[in-house]
Design an enzyme around this catalytic site. Structure first.
Site, PDB file in Angstrom:
ATOM      1  N   TYR A  18       6.863 -10.036   6.845  1.00 42.32           N
ATOM      2  CA  TYR A  18       6.761  -8.592   7.043  1.00 42.32           C
ATOM      3  C   TYR A  18       7.341  -8.234   8.407  1.00 42.32           C
ATOM      4  O   TYR A  18       7.387  -9.067   9.329  1.00 42.32           O
ATOM      5  CB  TYR A  18       5.304  -8.135   7.016  1.00 42.32           C
ATOM      6  CG  TYR A  18       4.688  -8.041   5.640  1.00 42.32           C
ATOM      7  CD1 TYR A  18       4.697  -6.839   4.927  1.00 42.32           C
ATOM      8  CD2 TYR A  18       4.086  -9.143   5.052  1.00 42.32           C
ATOM      9  CE1 TYR A  18       4.119  -6.745   3.675  1.00 42.32           C
ATOM     10  CE2 TYR A  18       3.503  -9.059   3.798  1.00 42.32           C
ATOM     11  CZ  TYR A  18       3.525  -7.853   3.113  1.00 42.32           C
ATOM     12  OH  TYR A  18       2.955  -7.767   1.871  1.00 42.32           O
ATOM     13  N   ASP A  76       0.823  -1.201   0.000  1.00 43.90           N
ATOM     14  CA  ASP A  76       0.000   0.000   0.000  1.00 43.90           C
ATOM     15  C   ASP A  76       0.860   1.254   0.000  1.00 43.90           C
ATOM     16  O   ASP A  76       2.084   1.200   0.173  1.00 43.90           O
ATOM     17  CB  ASP A  76      -0.918   0.010   1.230  1.00 43.90           C
ATOM     18  CG  ASP A  76      -2.003  -1.053   1.162  1.00 43.90           C
ATOM     19  OD1 ASP A  76      -2.359  -1.457   0.036  1.00 43.90           O
ATOM     20  OD2 ASP A  76      -2.480  -1.478   2.231  1.00 43.90           O
TER      21      ASP A  76
END
Length: 248
Positions: free
Chosen positions: A112, A52
């Site tokens: 992540y 994003d």
């Protein structure tokens, strides 16, 4: 035709995410433009996933197809493309792969990291999220344990996201303390959109003693986004590793 995987990294601060968009600059757009200049033909890349706006990547793979023989020397190619890419995007490696290899669908594991710091630091602006109060790390790690395994993680998915399943297998979910603050590490076979940021927000509610660690079980079982915590800011999030069965 030849198919290549290219390993890239980027600081996502100035980009509206990974994917090409009509009215905003993206990381994929900049890479496609650089490839087109070097290879003198239109090149469409496929990424391992979509980050994003504001999210960073220490490792992301893309694949693309070109006419055989256009890249005779991989080292010279990497030097050339890095000279064209902006300073916040880097091409790290180029590997020829088989024609059916797919950067998105063949990935078997992704990792992540979410970074949090507590002292004001100008060098961490847009690269870590500053919090005022230090949370209870033991409580957060107790709650994170309930994330492990194969489950429906729809409660952490952004609303109205079209995916064929919300089932993911989480292999690691752990908070680690370092000199700057805290880092949350999570590894899974796949992730839903906004999933990591929603998980971090939910864990921080527990670490700040607004909820109990066991509440994580009820949140997951609810499959309801409204039951999970607020999504934390994008700029603390990094895609750190993508694994393929045929890549070293």
């Amino acid at each position: 035709m030849q198919r290549f995987f290219m390993e890239v990294s980027y600081d996502g601060s100035l980009y509206h995410g990974w994917q090409v968009q009509k009215n905003a600059v993206s990381v994929q757009q900049r890479i496609n433009e650089a490839l087109a200049k070097i290879l003198r033909t239109t090149v469409e890349t496929i990424g391992a996933g979509r980050t994003d706006t504001g999210v960073h990547a220490k490792q992301l793979y893309v694949h693309f197809d070109i006419k055989a023989g256009l890249i005779p020397d991989e080292d010279r190619f990497l030097h050339a493309i890095n000279s064209l890419l902006p300073s916040d995007i880097a091409a790290l490696r180029l590997v020829e792969v088989h024609q059916d290899a797919h950067a998105r669908f063949d990935a078997v594991e992704r990792s992540y990291a979410y970074h949090i710091h507590f002292r004001k630091d100008p060098f961490l602006i847009r690269r870590s999220w500053q919090l005022r109060d230090y949370p209870d790390v033991a409580r957060m790690n107790e709650a994170a344990h309930y994330l492990l395994g194969t489950q429906d993680f729809g409660c952490f998915s952004k609303s109205n996201t079209q995916v064929f399943t919300n089932i993911c297998t989480v292999k690691r979910a752990e908070w680690v303390e370092n000199e700057e603050g805290l880092v949350f590490h999570i590894t899974a076979d796949r992730f839903l959109r906004n999933m990591v940021r929603a998980i971090v927000g939910t864990l921080l509610d527990i670490g700040q003693k607004r909820k109990e660690p066991l509440s994580m079980v009820a949140v997951i079982q609810s499959k309801d986004r409204a039951q999970a915590g607020t999504s934390v800011p994008a700029h603390g999030l990094y895609l750190t590793r993508v694994v393929y069965p045929y890549m070293q």
